[in-house]
Design an enzyme around this catalytic site. Structure first.
Site, mmCIF file in Angstrom:
data_model
loop_
_atom_site.group_PDB
_atom_site.id
_atom_site.type_symbol
_atom_site.label_atom_id
_atom_site.label_comp_id
_atom_site.label_asym_id
_atom_site.label_seq_id
_atom_site.Cartn_x
_atom_site.Cartn_y
_atom_site.Cartn_z
ATOM 1 N N SER A 47 -0.854 29.892 24.951
ATOM 2 C CA SER A 47 -1.814 30.549 25.828
ATOM 3 C C SER A 47 -1.333 31.100 27.105
ATOM 4 O O SER A 47 -1.849 32.235 27.779
ATOM 5 C CB SER A 47 -2.905 29.350 26.482
ATOM 6 N N HIS A 48 -0.069 30.807 27.548
ATOM 7 C CA HIS A 48 0.377 31.570 28.328
ATOM 8 C C HIS A 48 2.003 32.590 27.963
ATOM 9 O O HIS A 48 2.717 32.877 28.745
ATOM 10 C CB HIS A 48 1.289 30.544 29.444
ATOM 11 N N LEU A 124 2.411 27.544 36.202
ATOM 12 C CA LEU A 124 3.334 27.341 37.370
ATOM 13 C C LEU A 124 4.300 26.515 37.256
ATOM 14 O O LEU A 124 5.325 26.294 38.014
ATOM 15 C CB LEU A 124 2.070 26.394 38.360
ATOM 16 N N ASP A 189 -6.833 28.596 26.609
ATOM 17 C CA ASP A 189 -6.786 27.996 25.180
ATOM 18 C C ASP A 189 -8.262 28.219 24.852
ATOM 19 O O ASP A 189 -8.076 28.192 23.380
ATOM 20 C CB ASP A 189 -6.548 26.434 25.508
#
Length: 338
Positions: A47-48, A124, A189
């Site tokens: 998702s990233h 992060l 997601d």
């Protein structure tokens, strides 16, 4: 089952960089963004990963984000570094402010990096891992858009409001790292489930009437839920206060209003903290590092896993074998090059 295509990490980076620069992103910003996208794909945080290229280009085309504004650094107090991103993406601002954060943490023992006026899409953990690589303890938090209902409610107030932490460990051991949304799941997601027409578990969100649902698209139109009920809700509120009100930037609700329905990446601020164990402990550093290692062993010796262990295993696998990317996603990215 969807078709998958194998790419090397260099190919992932080059594709992300090309798609971003082709759509008007400056070289400096594109390189910083492509680097963190590659890290996400490498660690199987899909998702990233490359999916975020679509998100970044959509935001670029909305006209909301600056493609080339350079961050500026000020120091309002001895232990505070402030970086103004001037409504560009956050990652170049983080790279710009990191050296000052490290220096101030080593001088003062504790230091803060405040990033303001930035568009933020990334995980992060790359940032707190970067802090840990300098032997420092790192903590990071940020709001987003008001997609998440408070416990007991059904309308968005909070963002997904992630919180990340990293504790450096003796080389070559990877740091102890966690990075999680205070929502039940990352919004990316749910977006991926919607793209693939896959149901989501109950507890991830509610529809526009506040009813629990397994329909990803209904949750995207309704509201997400916090993890852990009232506990996640309280943490989400803390992050609104610490990474918005405290640093003089937008809350998730204000960020969503600023977006004006364009569907761009959220614009807000980010707060990062760094702690120097050497300054805290002096001659007792080695003793207390061993205390930490004893704690980690007490977890893993009974068969439990530390946070990020699966991600670190995926990292080694990807560095050796490359990554498998959904072919439909690659086609969508290739369309951005036309």
């Amino acid at each position: 089952m969807s078709e998958k295509i194998n790419l090397s990490l260099d190919q992932v980076y080059d594709l992300a960089l090309l798609a971003l620069t082709h759509n008007g992103m400056s070289a400096a910003h594109a390189a910083a963004i492509a680097d963190v996208i590659t890290q996400g794909q490498r660690d199987e945080c899909n998702s990233h990963g490359l999916y975020r290229v679509l998100v970044c280009v959509r935001t670029l085309r909305s006209g909301k984000v600056s493609p080339d504004a350079l961050p500026t650094v000020t120091q309002p107090a001895p232990a505070i570094t402030r970086v103004d991103a001037h409504q560009a993406y956050s990652l170049l601002a983080f790279q710009t402010g990191l050296p000052s954060l490290i220096e101030q943490a080593r001088q003062q023992g504790v230091a803060a990096l405040v990033i303001r006026n930035c568009f933020h899409f990334s995980a992060l953990w790359p940032e707190v891992e970067a802090i840990a690589r300098h032997g420092l303890v790192g903590l990071a938090m940020t709001p987003s858009h008001a997609w998440v209902a408070p416990e007991g409610g059904h309308k968005g107030v909070f963002g997904t409001n992630p919180l990340a932490f990293a504790w450096p460990r003796p080389n070559p051991t990877e740091p102890f790292v966690f990075d999680f949304a205070t929502s039940a799941i990352a919004r990316g997601d749910i977006e991926l489930h919607a793209r693939q027409n896959k149901p989501i578990p109950l507890g991830w969100g509610v529809d526009t009437n506040g009813n629990p649902t397994t329909d990803a698209r209904a949750v995207l139109e309704g509201a997400m839920q916090t993890f852990g009920g009232h506990k996640g809700s309280a943490l989400a509120a803390m992050i609104e206060l610490m990474a918005a009100a405290l640093i003089g930037d937008m809350t998730s609700a204000e960020s969503m209003a600023f977006d004006q329905g364009t569907g761009a990446t959220p614009c807000h601020g980010e707060l990062l903290l760094a702690f120097d164990p050497q300054r805290f402990l002096g001659d007792e550093l080695a003793l207390n590092q061993q205390r930490a290692e004893t704690l980690f062993s007490a977890i893993t010796d009974q068969g439990a896993r530390l946070p990020s262990q699966r991600r670190f295993a995926a990292r080694k696998r990807s560095e050796r074998d490359g990554v498998w990317v959904d072919a439909a996603l690659l086609r969508d990215i290739e369309q951005l090059l036309n």
